[in-house]
Design a protein around this motif. Sequence first.
Motif, PDB file in Angstrom:
ATOM      1  N   MET A   1      -2.820  10.638  -7.585  1.00  0.00           N
ATOM      2  CA  MET A   1      -4.170  10.197  -7.912  1.00  0.00           C
ATOM      3  C   MET A   1      -4.463   8.896  -7.171  1.00  0.00           C
ATOM      4  N   THR A   2      -5.728   8.470  -7.162  1.00  0.00           N
ATOM      5  CA  THR A   2      -6.093   7.241  -6.465  1.00  0.00           C
ATOM      6  C   THR A   2      -6.807   6.300  -7.411  1.00  0.00           C
ATOM      7  N   THR A   3      -6.639   5.013  -7.121  1.00  0.00           N
ATOM      8  CA  THR A   3      -7.424   4.002  -7.819  1.00  0.00           C
ATOM      9  C   THR A   3      -8.349   3.383  -6.794  1.00  0.00           C
ATOM     10  N   SER A   4      -9.624   3.257  -7.100  1.00  0.00           N
ATOM     11  CA  SER A   4     -10.605   2.832  -6.110  1.00  0.00           C
ATOM     12  C   SER A   4     -11.103   1.427  -6.408  1.00  0.00           C
ATOM     13  N   ILE A   5     -11.222   0.623  -5.352  1.00  0.00           N
ATOM     14  CA  ILE A   5     -11.787  -0.715  -5.481  1.00  0.00           C
ATOM     15  C   ILE A   5     -12.798  -0.910  -4.377  1.00  0.00           C
ATOM     16  N   CYS A  12     -12.106  -1.870   9.191  1.00  0.00           N
ATOM     17  CA  CYS A  12     -10.696  -1.838   8.861  1.00  0.00           C
ATOM     18  C   CYS A  12      -9.916  -2.819   9.715  1.00  0.00           C
ATOM     19  N   THR A  13      -9.132  -3.629   9.061  1.00  0.00           N
ATOM     20  CA  THR A  13      -8.144  -4.455   9.728  1.00  0.00           C
ATOM     21  C   THR A  13      -6.807  -4.138   9.064  1.00  0.00           C
ATOM     22  N   LYS A  14      -5.739  -4.629   9.643  1.00  0.00           N
ATOM     23  CA  LYS A  14      -4.442  -4.373   9.051  1.00  0.00           C
ATOM     24  C   LYS A  14      -4.356  -4.978   7.655  1.00  0.00           C
ATOM     25  N   ASP A  15      -5.169  -6.015   7.393  1.00  0.00           N
ATOM     26  CA  ASP A  15      -5.217  -6.652   6.077  1.00  0.00           C
ATOM     27  C   ASP A  15      -5.702  -5.675   5.012  1.00  0.00           C
ATOM     28  N   ASP A  16      -6.503  -4.677   5.404  1.00  0.00           N
ATOM     29  CA  ASP A  16      -7.055  -3.719   4.449  1.00  0.00           C
ATOM     30  C   ASP A  16      -6.034  -2.694   3.973  1.00  0.00           C
ATOM     31  N   VAL A  17      -5.000  -2.477   4.765  1.00  0.00           N
ATOM     32  CA  VAL A  17      -4.018  -1.437   4.427  1.00  0.00           C
ATOM     33  C   VAL A  17      -2.603  -2.023   4.520  1.00  0.00           C
ATOM     34  N   LYS A  18      -2.382  -3.087   3.795  1.00  0.00           N
ATOM     35  CA  LYS A  18      -1.112  -3.819   3.893  1.00  0.00           C
ATOM     36  C   LYS A  18       0.053  -3.087   3.253  1.00  0.00           C
ATOM     37  N   GLY A  21       0.389   3.349   0.650  1.00  0.00           N
ATOM     38  CA  GLY A  21      -0.597   3.964  -0.234  1.00  0.00           C
ATOM     39  C   GLY A  21      -1.997   3.398  -0.065  1.00  0.00           C
ATOM     40  N   ASP A  22      -2.126   2.203   0.546  1.00  0.00           N
ATOM     41  CA  ASP A  22      -3.455   1.622   0.760  1.00  0.00           C
ATOM     42  C   ASP A  22      -4.257   2.479   1.736  1.00  0.00           C
ATOM     43  N   TYR A  23      -5.543   2.638   1.434  1.00  0.00           N
ATOM     44  CA  TYR A  23      -6.416   3.368   2.350  1.00  0.00           C
ATOM     45  C   TYR A  23      -7.744   2.657   2.476  1.00  0.00           C
ATOM     46  N   GLU A  59     -13.775   9.209  -1.626  1.00  0.00           N
ATOM     47  CA  GLU A  59     -15.059   8.529  -1.682  1.00  0.00           C
ATOM     48  C   GLU A  59     -15.030   7.293  -0.791  1.00  0.00           C
ATOM     49  N   ASP A  60     -16.219   6.886  -0.320  1.00  0.00           N
ATOM     50  CA  ASP A  60     -16.310   5.694   0.525  1.00  0.00           C
ATOM     51  C   ASP A  60     -15.762   4.482  -0.216  1.00  0.00           C
ATOM     52  N   GLY A  61     -14.951   3.709   0.465  1.00  0.00           N
ATOM     53  CA  GLY A  61     -14.395   2.499  -0.138  1.00  0.00           C
ATOM     54  C   GLY A  61     -12.940   2.331   0.234  1.00  0.00           C
ATOM     55  N   SER A  62     -12.195   1.679  -0.631  1.00  0.00           N
ATOM     56  CA  SER A  62     -10.779   1.428  -0.392  1.00  0.00           C
ATOM     57  C   SER A  62     -10.033   1.547  -1.702  1.00  0.00           C
ATOM     58  N   GLY A  63      -8.718   1.627  -1.627  1.00  0.00           N
ATOM     59  CA  GLY A  63      -7.916   1.746  -2.834  1.00  0.00           C
ATOM     60  C   GLY A  63      -6.468   1.987  -2.491  1.00  0.00           C
ATOM     61  N   ASN A  64      -5.724   2.498  -3.445  1.00  0.00           N
ATOM     62  CA  ASN A  64      -4.320   2.788  -3.231  1.00  0.00           C
ATOM     63  C   ASN A  64      -4.004   4.177  -3.775  1.00  0.00           C
ATOM     64  N   ILE A  65      -3.387   4.981  -2.935  1.00  0.00           N
ATOM     65  CA  ILE A  65      -2.983   6.335  -3.312  1.00  0.00           C
ATOM     66  C   ILE A  65      -1.578   6.246  -3.892  1.00  0.00           C
ATOM     67  N   LYS A  66      -1.465   6.455  -5.184  1.00  0.00           N
ATOM     68  CA  LYS A  66      -0.170   6.296  -5.841  1.00  0.00           C
ATOM     69  C   LYS A  66       0.830   7.360  -5.410  1.00  0.00           C
TER      70      LYS A  66
END
Length: 398
Positions: A1-5, A12-18, A21-23, A59-66
Amino acid sequence: MTTSIGRGFSRCTKDDVKEPGDYKTVQVGLYPMVVIHGHDGEIRAFHNICRHRGSQLLEDGSGNIKRTMICAYHRWAYNTDGSLRGVPQEKTLFGEHGVNKCEHSIKRGAMGNYRNLIFINPQEHPEESFADYLSELPDNSWPAKTENLMTVARFNWTMKCNWKVFVENAQDGYHLMHLHKNTLGGPGVDGQTWRPLGRHWNWQGLNPIMSDEAIAEATKKMSTGQKVKASLSALMGDWQPLEGTDLSTYGGEVFGFFPTFLMQPLIDNVGFAKLIPVSPTETFFEGWVMMAPFKNERERKSRLKTLLNFAPMPEVEFDENGVANKGEPITLENFPVHPLESGNFHAEDVWQVEMVQKAMASPAFEVGPLSNGEGETALTYFQQNVLDFVPLKEKVEA
């Protein structure tokens, strides 16, 4: 599942997907894409499209795929390396052998990383390599060390203009001491230069930031508008320089990555803008600012306040995470005063490009002689690069 923020920031920079699971979802022209830091440690770019019925997967945005990403339509599940993991009711609905999972991984795109900026191409094997795309940039890059910065402010704009009108404004050195006479105040064309870097370009202000002593002496005979410019110089002089920045030579810079990405390395922060064409007369502007990591929360608030004072946005609030206007796009209607009275040079630019777009609808519209030298020659260079990418058939029909 994913949690969205968060939502709506297609950059996108590398900071966004550190972390694994980050997307981060991104829009590349007509293609919805997603950058994922896989649980195997590799960062990849995918088409954000389920291989079953073609629905947008995340969905559009960012989060972490557990663990896995699951399409809401029929709950096809994928691993963070893009491989198809599971299909509900597989044998019942797709026969004894089910679905060939090896043939239904999420489609890949190509990805390049330049100084922690992640660039996406929707083709898995582009005709042009990432090195060829960068062209002369690596040998003519900005001196300030901008790797490993953190995002401190995010803001979106909806602009009523064609994206090319805004890029041309960003290249126009002639207008700086005229449109921005009460904010930036210059420099004039004799205090700036620009250079092509392959299809990209770099604008430079040649005058270094004024010292406090020089400002105090100069302001004695200045007009109100000139004093505003001097105060901005003093403000920038108080910033904490990024590693590699030389205050004795810095006069401002803008890098334009063809076609729709702009970057402005300042003394202690770097501003970014991605332009997304919405229609021939509307452009979505995604902006964010990055700084070096803060020592503590007090320093974060202080430096963010100083940053926002540099380009004030009346009636536009930033939350504790630096997100403007609750994540909603800013328009000129957000400003309680005329853009020329706002003290915000970006609002002045948006107002002006929208004025140009309005005039373009008139049968009487035409462009007169362009200034030479450093004033407007970059515009014709940009226009030729755009024409080089227009298919021959479209050129003939146009």
